[in-house]
Write an enzyme that holds these catalytic residues in place. Structure first.
Site, mmCIF file in Angstrom:
data_model
loop_
_atom_site.group_PDB
_atom_site.id
_atom_site.type_symbol
_atom_site.label_atom_id
_atom_site.label_comp_id
_atom_site.label_asym_id
_atom_site.label_seq_id
_atom_site.Cartn_x
_atom_site.Cartn_y
_atom_site.Cartn_z
ATOM 1 N N ARG A 10 52.002 40.511 52.555
ATOM 2 C CA ARG A 10 50.365 40.481 52.439
ATOM 3 C C ARG A 10 49.904 38.818 53.215
ATOM 4 N NH1 ARG A 10 47.400 36.030 50.116
ATOM 5 N NH2 ARG A 10 48.926 36.519 48.692
ATOM 6 N N ASP A 11 50.299 37.765 52.976
ATOM 7 C CA ASP A 11 49.991 36.449 52.514
ATOM 8 C C ASP A 11 50.228 36.087 54.244
ATOM 9 O OD1 ASP A 11 48.996 34.218 52.461
ATOM 10 O OD2 ASP A 11 50.644 33.275 50.793
ATOM 11 N N HIS A 203 54.133 28.733 44.470
ATOM 12 C CA HIS A 203 53.908 29.117 45.982
ATOM 13 C C HIS A 203 53.373 28.297 47.345
ATOM 14 C CE1 HIS A 203 51.297 32.606 48.047
ATOM 15 N NE2 HIS A 203 50.885 31.613 48.715
ATOM 16 N N HIS A 205 52.989 26.932 50.922
ATOM 17 C CA HIS A 205 52.454 26.526 51.728
ATOM 18 C C HIS A 205 53.696 25.812 52.797
ATOM 19 C CE1 HIS A 205 50.099 29.819 52.182
ATOM 20 N NE2 HIS A 205 49.787 30.085 51.258
ATOM 21 N N CYS A 237 46.432 31.621 54.425
ATOM 22 C CA CYS A 237 45.409 32.058 54.113
ATOM 23 C C CYS A 237 43.480 31.801 54.914
ATOM 24 C CB CYS A 237 44.972 31.095 52.963
ATOM 25 S SG CYS A 237 43.073 32.254 52.041
ATOM 26 N N ASN A 246 53.875 30.497 54.692
ATOM 27 C CA ASN A 246 54.461 30.018 53.406
ATOM 28 C C ASN A 246 55.246 29.569 53.649
ATOM 29 O OD1 ASN A 246 52.517 32.390 53.293
ATOM 30 N ND2 ASN A 246 52.952 32.057 50.839
HETATM 31 P P1 HMG Z 1 31.537 39.765 47.733
HETATM 32 O O1 HMG Z 1 30.860 40.532 49.309
HETATM 33 O O2 HMG Z 1 30.891 39.216 46.592
HETATM 34 O O3 HMG Z 1 31.636 41.477 46.895
HETATM 35 O O4 HMG Z 1 32.867 39.924 48.155
HETATM 36 P P2 HMG Z 1 30.562 42.695 46.309
HETATM 37 O O5 HMG Z 1 31.115 42.898 45.659
HETATM 38 O O6 HMG Z 1 28.934 42.062 46.189
HETATM 39 O O7 HMG Z 1 31.076 43.793 47.944
HETATM 40 C C1 HMG Z 1 30.581 43.845 48.513
HETATM 41 C C2 HMG Z 1 31.214 45.022 49.606
HETATM 42 O O8 HMG Z 1 32.135 45.718 49.535
HETATM 43 C C3 HMG Z 1 30.465 46.272 49.502
HETATM 44 O O9 HMG Z 1 30.077 46.938 50.183
HETATM 45 C C4 HMG Z 1 31.150 46.822 48.658
HETATM 46 O O10 HMG Z 1 31.921 48.132 48.611
HETATM 47 C C5 HMG Z 1 32.412 46.359 49.285
HETATM 48 P P3 HMG Z 1 28.841 47.377 50.833
HETATM 49 O O11 HMG Z 1 27.325 48.301 49.773
HETATM 50 O O12 HMG Z 1 28.185 46.358 51.460
HETATM 51 O O13 HMG Z 1 28.965 48.699 51.744
HETATM 52 N N1 HMG Z 1 34.107 45.600 48.682
HETATM 53 C C6 HMG Z 1 35.062 46.091 48.216
HETATM 54 N N2 HMG Z 1 35.600 46.934 49.369
HETATM 55 C C7 HMG Z 1 36.845 47.077 49.785
HETATM 56 N N3 HMG Z 1 37.462 46.644 49.049
HETATM 57 C C8 HMG Z 1 37.140 46.183 48.115
HETATM 58 C C9 HMG Z 1 35.939 45.831 48.404
HETATM 59 N N4 HMG Z 1 35.729 44.841 47.265
HETATM 60 C C10 HMG Z 1 33.905 44.750 47.577
HETATM 61 N N5 HMG Z 1 38.122 45.013 46.841
HETATM 62 C C11 HMG Z 1 35.096 39.740 47.649
HETATM 63 C C12 HMG Z 1 34.042 39.742 46.883
HETATM 64 C C13 HMG Z 1 36.129 39.385 46.743
HETATM 65 C C14 HMG Z 1 35.197 40.882 47.458
HETATM 66 C C15 HMG Z 1 35.945 39.208 48.990
HETATM 67 O O14 HMG Z 1 35.431 38.206 48.872
HETATM 68 C C16 HMG Z 1 37.614 39.411 49.365
HETATM 69 O O15 HMG Z 1 37.401 40.312 49.384
HETATM 70 N N6 HMG Z 1 37.542 38.567 49.900
HETATM 71 C C17 HMG Z 1 38.999 38.488 49.869
HETATM 72 C C18 HMG Z 1 39.325 37.511 50.396
HETATM 73 C C19 HMG Z 1 41.399 37.185 50.844
HETATM 74 O O16 HMG Z 1 41.384 38.042 50.551
HETATM 75 N N7 HMG Z 1 41.748 35.945 50.710
HETATM 76 C C20 HMG Z 1 42.942 35.578 51.181
HETATM 77 C C21 HMG Z 1 44.211 36.226 49.889
HETATM 78 S S1 HMG Z 1 43.697 34.965 48.592
HETATM 79 C C22 HMG Z 1 45.255 33.879 49.531
HETATM 80 O O17 HMG Z 1 45.383 33.807 50.327
HETATM 81 C C23 HMG Z 1 45.998 33.002 48.016
HETATM 82 C C24 HMG Z 1 47.436 33.041 47.610
HETATM 83 O O18 HMG Z 1 48.216 33.074 48.656
HETATM 84 C C25 HMG Z 1 47.879 32.245 46.792
HETATM 85 C C26 HMG Z 1 47.479 30.866 47.561
HETATM 86 O O19 HMG Z 1 48.263 30.593 49.279
HETATM 87 O O20 HMG Z 1 47.025 29.742 47.470
HETATM 88 C C27 HMG Z 1 46.867 33.705 46.957
HETATM 89 MG MG MG Z 2 49.151 32.045 50.311
#
Ligand code: HMG
Ligand code: MG
Length: 295
Positions: A10-11, A203, A205, A237, A246
């Protein structure tokens, strides 16, 4: 015993920008990592497919997995729509994610910290109703790419808010890989006054090459045994510019084992599983042990 959450599928893969890793290759990686002995693997993310295209096929990855008994295949979920997908995919565990930095959280999930916690409420209830365990990530707990150094008490506060929601397992993230052992001490000292060490995963990186040192400080000085890591050092990320992967699972396992800890998997077997992915990445991975796995 060290508890290792393998987050490479995933990450790690979410941050591969120049290639599309086919679902079949992701499945092969996950199965090889389980084969190497890892017993918790974050296998995908049910996030907006347009925001993180590399995770758009997580449904197919979960569907295609030959699951090894005893292994937990978890999923990253940002909201109720993500939970629905994760339940359909039969994920074994749900991970929600917020941050200690407002700016990072807004860029990552388009929500303030407060809004993200409100979004998690139904996710937590839905996961609990389905009998699934939960974890909560607190990103940018040490440093933020936009706001700089984060006050440890601010990170602790977000941890406690997640606990109030019913998320007991915390994964505290150095999202941009900049923390030092001193930063780790400054955060763990107040956090462990409120949360027992067994509920905390770290966690790291590894942008500045401090991740193994950070983990060893947490293990030897604070008794932390939960760590996230990514095979081969895959990762980063997409919303944390400049962040590297990571800490490599194999390098971390070796360092912990060499410090007297019992670890769940053979470091070299993990490195071999990571190296097998290189043909899909079009590059060699940079973990220390990957060289031995190629030899
Ligand atoms: P948004 O645009 O505010 O969402 O995004 P929304 O609720 O307004 O919906 C917009 C559109 O997205 C809609 O579709 C929804 O149906 C769709 P449309 O009507 O425009 O066709 N939608 C989805 N579709 C599929 N699956 C879903 C989903 N949710 C809404 N779950 C949202 C908000 C949170 C969804 C978006 O910003 C997002 O997906 N962000 C993800 C970012 C991400 O994955 N970042 C990387 C992971 S975090 C990380 O790596 C850190 C970590 O490793 C720890 C660390 O290192 O610190 C964990
Ligand atoms: Mg991470």
């Amino acid at each position: 015993m060290i508890r290792l959450v393998e987050v490479g599928p995933r990450d790690g893969l979410q941050n591969e920008k120049s290639v599309v890793v086919p679902a079949a290759a992701k499945i092969a990686l996950i199965e090889a990592l389980a084969g190497a002995g890892l017993n918790e693997i974050e296998a995908g993310a049910f996030v907006h497919p347009g925001k993180v295209p590399q995770m758009a096929d997580s449904d197919a990855v979960f569907a295609g997995l030959k699951r090894k008994p005893g292994v937990v295949y978890s999923a990253l979920v940002p909201n109720e729509a993500g939970l629905e997908r994760a339940l359909k995919a039969k994920a074994d565990k749900i991970a929600v994610f917020t941050a200690a930095s407002e700016t990072f959280n807004r860029k990552n999930i388009n929500a303030s910290i407060e809004e993200s916690l409100a979004r998690f409420r139904p996710v937590v209830a839905g996961a609990a109703a389905a009998g699934l365990p939960l974890r909560g990530y607190v990103s940018t707990a040490f440093w933020c790419p936009y706001e700089g150094k984060i006050d440890p008490l601010q990170a602790v506060e977000v941890c406690m808010r997640l606990r109030d929601l019913g998320v007991n397992e915390l994964s505290v993230g150095d999202t941009i890989g900049k923390a030092s052992p001193d930063d780790v001490r400054r955060l763990l000292a107040p956090l462990l006054k409120r949360v027992k060490p067994g509920d905390v995963f770290l966690h790291f990186h590894d942008t500045y090459g401090m991740a193994v040192a950070n983990a060893l400080a947490a293990y030897t000085e604070f008794g932390i045994t939960g760590f996230d890591a990514s095979a081969g050092g895959l990762g980063g990320c997409p919303y944390a510019p400049g962040a590297s992967g990571n800490v490599a699972t194999e390098d971390l396992l070796y360092a912990l084992q060499a410090s007297g800890a019992e670890v769940p998997a053979d470091p070299l077997a993990v490195a071999r599983a990571a190296v097998a992915l290189e043909k899909h990445l079009g590059r060699t991975l940079a973990s220390r042990l990957s060289g031995l796995a190629r030899a």
